[in-house]
Design an enzyme around this catalytic site. Sequence first.
Site, PDB file in Angstrom:
ATOM      1  CG  HIS A  92      -1.611   1.293   1.477  1.00 55.36           C
ATOM      2  ND1 HIS A  92      -2.266   1.996   0.492  1.00 55.36           N
ATOM      3  CD2 HIS A  92      -1.746   2.023   2.618  1.00 55.36           C
ATOM      4  CE1 HIS A  92      -2.785   3.096   1.013  1.00 55.36           C
ATOM      5  NE2 HIS A  92      -2.470   3.145   2.296  1.00 55.36           N
ATOM      6  CG  HIS A  94       0.059   7.258   1.185  1.00 51.77           C
ATOM      7  ND1 HIS A  94      -0.011   7.900   2.404  1.00 51.77           N
ATOM      8  CD2 HIS A  94      -0.666   6.120   1.337  1.00 51.77           C
ATOM      9  CE1 HIS A  94      -0.747   7.190   3.246  1.00 51.77           C
ATOM     10  NE2 HIS A  94      -1.146   6.109   2.624  1.00 51.77           N
ATOM     11  CE1 TYR A 119       7.098  -6.117 -19.039  1.00 52.36           C
ATOM     12  CE2 TYR A 119       7.089  -4.718 -20.995  1.00 52.36           C
ATOM     13  CZ  TYR A 119       7.574  -5.823 -20.307  1.00 52.36           C
ATOM     14  OH  TYR A 119       8.516  -6.631 -20.886  1.00 52.36           O
TER      15      TYR A 119
END
Length: 217
Positions: A92, A94, A119
Site C-alpha cells: 500500500h 501513497h 506492462y
Amino acid sequence: MNESALREQICRFGASLFERGLTPGASGNISVRLSDGGWLVTPTNVSLGFLDPARLSRLDASGRLLSGDPPTKEIPLHAAIYESRKAAAVVHLHSTHAVAVSMLPEINPANALPPLTPYYVMRCGCTALVPYHRPGDPAVGDAIRGLGGRYSCVLLANHGSVLAGETLEAAVFAAEELEETAKLYLLLRGAAPRVLDSGQVSDLVEHFNLSPELCRM
C-alpha cells in the site's frame, strides 16, 4: 523463502520505494503472508525507508500481535485482501500520481485506468477505485471485500494504491507499474491517446497466460 529472508526482503523493498519517492514520510505499508497463516507487516508510524527487520510486526492468522512493534493502522485493508484473494503479499503506497488519479471525477470505479502499455496489462490487469474512507477505518476493508476478489490492484480515493501479488516482488513491481501508468494518464489527459485495443489485450492474456479474471478493457 524463510521468515528471516522475508524480513530482509520487506526492508529492502521498503527502502527502494521510499528512496525513489513512491511513498513519503511514514506513509505506506507492506505485508507478507507466512506459511502458518500469520503475517509480517510494517509497523505503524515508521518510514518504509528505515525499517528494522527485527522490529517488523509478527501477527498470527487472526491478526493478533505476537512480536515486534505495533502494526500499521491499515490492518483492515490487508486483511480484506488476504480474505478475498490468494495473495502472498500486499503493498500500500501513497504515490503521487496514483493518488492524483484517484481524485479525478471521470474515473470509472470498475476500470480506473486504460490499457496504455502492455506492462500495465501484464502486471496490473485492471484497477478498481473504491470511495474515500478514513485511513484505518474497517470500512476500507469492507469496500475491498465488496470487490469480490476480482482485482489485484485497487485505488483508494484521495488516499493511495493497494497491490496484491503472488510474491512480494510481484506486488512491488505492480505498484511501480500502476504509478507509472497513472503518470502517463495525467500527461496524456485530454489528448485522446492511442490505447491497446481489445485484440492486443487478448493477445497479451493468451501469450503470457495471464489470469482469466483480467478485465478485458
